[in-house]
Design a protein around this motif. Structure first.
Motif, PDB file in Angstrom:
ATOM      1  N   PRO A   1       0.857  -1.415  -0.107  1.00  0.00           N
ATOM      2  CA  PRO A   1       0.007  -0.194  -0.150  1.00  0.00           C
ATOM      3  C   PRO A   1       0.675   1.284  -0.156  1.00  0.00           C
ATOM      4  N   GLY A   2       2.225   1.139   0.091  1.00  0.00           N
ATOM      5  CA  GLY A   2       2.872   2.152   0.129  1.00  0.00           C
ATOM      6  C   GLY A   2       2.927   2.909   1.473  1.00  0.00           C
ATOM      7  N   HIS A   3       3.422   4.248   1.558  1.00  0.00           N
ATOM      8  CA  HIS A   3       3.395   5.241   2.652  1.00  0.00           C
ATOM      9  C   HIS A   3       3.067   6.587   2.429  1.00  0.00           C
ATOM     10  N   GLY A   4       2.777   7.456   3.257  1.00  0.00           N
ATOM     11  CA  GLY A   4       2.511   8.840   3.104  1.00  0.00           C
ATOM     12  C   GLY A   4       1.294   9.005   3.028  1.00  0.00           C
ATOM     13  N   ASP A   5       1.010  10.371   2.464  1.00  0.00           N
ATOM     14  CA  ASP A   5      -0.349  10.641   2.203  1.00  0.00           C
ATOM     15  C   ASP A   5      -0.739  11.397   0.944  1.00  0.00           C
ATOM     16  N   TYR A   6      -0.990  10.694   0.134  1.00  0.00           N
ATOM     17  CA  TYR A   6      -1.068  10.721  -1.584  1.00  0.00           C
ATOM     18  C   TYR A   6      -1.625  12.180  -1.525  1.00  0.00           C
ATOM     19  N   THR A   7      -3.059  12.182  -0.966  1.00  0.00           N
ATOM     20  CA  THR A   7      -3.794  13.551  -1.315  1.00  0.00           C
ATOM     21  C   THR A   7      -2.845  14.779  -0.791  1.00  0.00           C
ATOM     22  N   ALA A   8      -2.383  14.742   0.609  1.00  0.00           N
ATOM     23  CA  ALA A   8      -1.675  15.955   0.973  1.00  0.00           C
ATOM     24  C   ALA A   8      -0.514  16.198  -0.044  1.00  0.00           C
TER      25      ALA A   8
ATOM     26  N   ARG B   1       0.141  19.581  -2.334  1.00  0.00           N
ATOM     27  CA  ARG B   1       1.166  20.249  -1.979  1.00  0.00           C
ATOM     28  C   ARG B   1       1.860  20.664  -3.488  1.00  0.00           C
ATOM     29  N   LEU B   2       1.974  19.637  -4.184  1.00  0.00           N
ATOM     30  CA  LEU B   2       2.712  19.799  -5.364  1.00  0.00           C
ATOM     31  C   LEU B   2       1.726  20.435  -6.803  1.00  0.00           C
ATOM     32  N   LEU B   3       0.612  20.080  -6.577  1.00  0.00           N
ATOM     33  CA  LEU B   3      -0.362  20.785  -7.620  1.00  0.00           C
ATOM     34  C   LEU B   3      -1.164  21.907  -7.122  1.00  0.00           C
ATOM     35  N   GLY B   4      -1.695  22.307  -5.862  1.00  0.00           N
ATOM     36  CA  GLY B   4      -2.229  23.162  -5.419  1.00  0.00           C
ATOM     37  C   GLY B   4      -3.615  22.777  -5.659  1.00  0.00           C
ATOM     38  N   ASN B   5      -4.437  23.751  -5.939  1.00  0.00           N
ATOM     39  CA  ASN B   5      -5.805  23.630  -6.043  1.00  0.00           C
ATOM     40  C   ASN B   5      -6.337  24.747  -7.026  1.00  0.00           C
ATOM     41  N   PRO B   6      -5.834  24.292  -8.700  1.00  0.00           N
ATOM     42  CA  PRO B   6      -6.159  25.132  -9.748  1.00  0.00           C
ATOM     43  C   PRO B   6      -7.598  25.085 -10.020  1.00  0.00           C
ATOM     44  N   THR B   7      -8.157  26.191 -10.517  1.00  0.00           N
ATOM     45  CA  THR B   7      -9.484  26.403 -10.981  1.00  0.00           C
ATOM     46  C   THR B   7      -9.444  25.546 -12.516  1.00  0.00           C
ATOM     47  N   VAL B   8     -10.553  25.536 -12.916  1.00  0.00           N
ATOM     48  CA  VAL B   8     -10.618  24.807 -14.339  1.00  0.00           C
ATOM     49  C   VAL B   8     -10.301  25.932 -15.403  1.00  0.00           C
ATOM     50  N   ASN B   9     -10.451  26.939 -15.159  1.00  0.00           N
ATOM     51  CA  ASN B   9     -10.012  28.117 -16.238  1.00  0.00           C
ATOM     52  C   ASN B   9      -8.421  28.029 -16.175  1.00  0.00           C
ATOM     53  N   GLN B  10      -7.667  27.805 -14.944  1.00  0.00           N
ATOM     54  CA  GLN B  10      -6.495  27.725 -14.856  1.00  0.00           C
ATOM     55  C   GLN B  10      -5.681  26.469 -15.601  1.00  0.00           C
ATOM     56  N   LEU B  11      -6.536  25.439 -15.477  1.00  0.00           N
ATOM     57  CA  LEU B  11      -6.182  24.133 -16.083  1.00  0.00           C
ATOM     58  C   LEU B  11      -6.235  24.542 -17.591  1.00  0.00           C
ATOM     59  N   VAL B  12      -7.133  24.763 -18.145  1.00  0.00           N
ATOM     60  CA  VAL B  12      -7.464  25.150 -19.573  1.00  0.00           C
ATOM     61  C   VAL B  12      -6.463  25.872 -20.140  1.00  0.00           C
ATOM     62  N   ASP B  13      -6.129  26.848 -19.558  1.00  0.00           N
ATOM     63  CA  ASP B  13      -5.059  28.040 -19.746  1.00  0.00           C
ATOM     64  C   ASP B  13      -3.660  27.068 -19.940  1.00  0.00           C
ATOM     65  N   GLU B  14      -3.341  26.539 -18.951  1.00  0.00           N
ATOM     66  CA  GLU B  14      -2.015  25.561 -18.851  1.00  0.00           C
ATOM     67  C   GLU B  14      -2.000  24.773 -20.180  1.00  0.00           C
ATOM     68  N   ILE B  15      -3.095  24.060 -20.445  1.00  0.00           N
ATOM     69  CA  ILE B  15      -3.359  23.344 -21.377  1.00  0.00           C
ATOM     70  C   ILE B  15      -2.880  23.858 -22.832  1.00  0.00           C
ATOM     71  N   GLU B  16      -3.570  25.011 -22.936  1.00  0.00           N
ATOM     72  CA  GLU B  16      -3.574  25.684 -24.239  1.00  0.00           C
ATOM     73  C   GLU B  16      -2.079  26.316 -24.438  1.00  0.00           C
ATOM     74  N   ARG B  17      -1.360  26.834 -23.147  1.00  0.00           N
ATOM     75  CA  ARG B  17      -0.005  27.343 -23.277  1.00  0.00           C
ATOM     76  C   ARG B  17       0.646  25.966 -23.818  1.00  0.00           C
ATOM     77  N   ARG B  18       0.599  24.933 -23.303  1.00  0.00           N
ATOM     78  CA  ARG B  18       1.598  23.672 -23.751  1.00  0.00           C
ATOM     79  C   ARG B  18       1.382  23.264 -24.830  1.00  0.00           C
ATOM     80  N   ARG B  19       0.086  23.392 -25.501  1.00  0.00           N
ATOM     81  CA  ARG B  19      -0.273  23.265 -27.101  1.00  0.00           C
ATOM     82  C   ARG B  19       0.516  23.926 -27.872  1.00  0.00           C
ATOM     83  N   LEU B  20       0.474  25.378 -27.481  1.00  0.00           N
ATOM     84  CA  LEU B  20       1.323  26.217 -28.316  1.00  0.00           C
ATOM     85  C   LEU B  20       2.651  26.287 -28.286  1.00  0.00           C
ATOM     86  N   GLU B  21       3.342  25.525 -27.157  1.00  0.00           N
ATOM     87  CA  GLU B  21       4.548  25.413 -27.098  1.00  0.00           C
ATOM     88  C   GLU B  21       5.212  24.173 -27.918  1.00  0.00           C
TER      89      GLU B  21
END
Length: 74
Positions: free
Chosen positions: A42-49, A53-73
């Motif tokens: 089962p591993g160790h640690g707290d996956y959710t935490a 910590r790593l990803l934060g809590n982005p909004t849907v709009n922030q995710l869409v913006d990031e996807i579009e930015r990466r597509r343009l790259e």
């Protein structure tokens, strides 16, 4: 022993579990199935935490913006 084909999209959790166990027994035998389950770690640690910590809590709009930015790259 023949394992029946099951529609995974509509099967209940109990039906999926039973079919999975049946398939493991058929493929590995009872002892092999037990050995397979003993390998589960089962591993160790707290996956959710860690994820928060790593990803934060982005909004849907922030995710869409990031996807579009990466597509343009490309």
């Amino acid at each position: 022993m023949t394992v029946a084909t099951l529609n995974g999209a509509t099967a209940t959790p109990a039906e999926l579990r039973r079919a999975g166990l049946d398939a493991l027994v058929q493929a590995l035998g009872p002892v092999g199935m037990a050995r397979f389950f003993q390998q589960y770690d089962p591993g160790h640690g707290d996956y959710t935490a860690d994820r928060d910590r790593l990803l934060g809590n982005p909004t849907v709009n922030q995710l869409v913006d990031e996807i579009e930015r990466r597509r343009l790259e490309r």
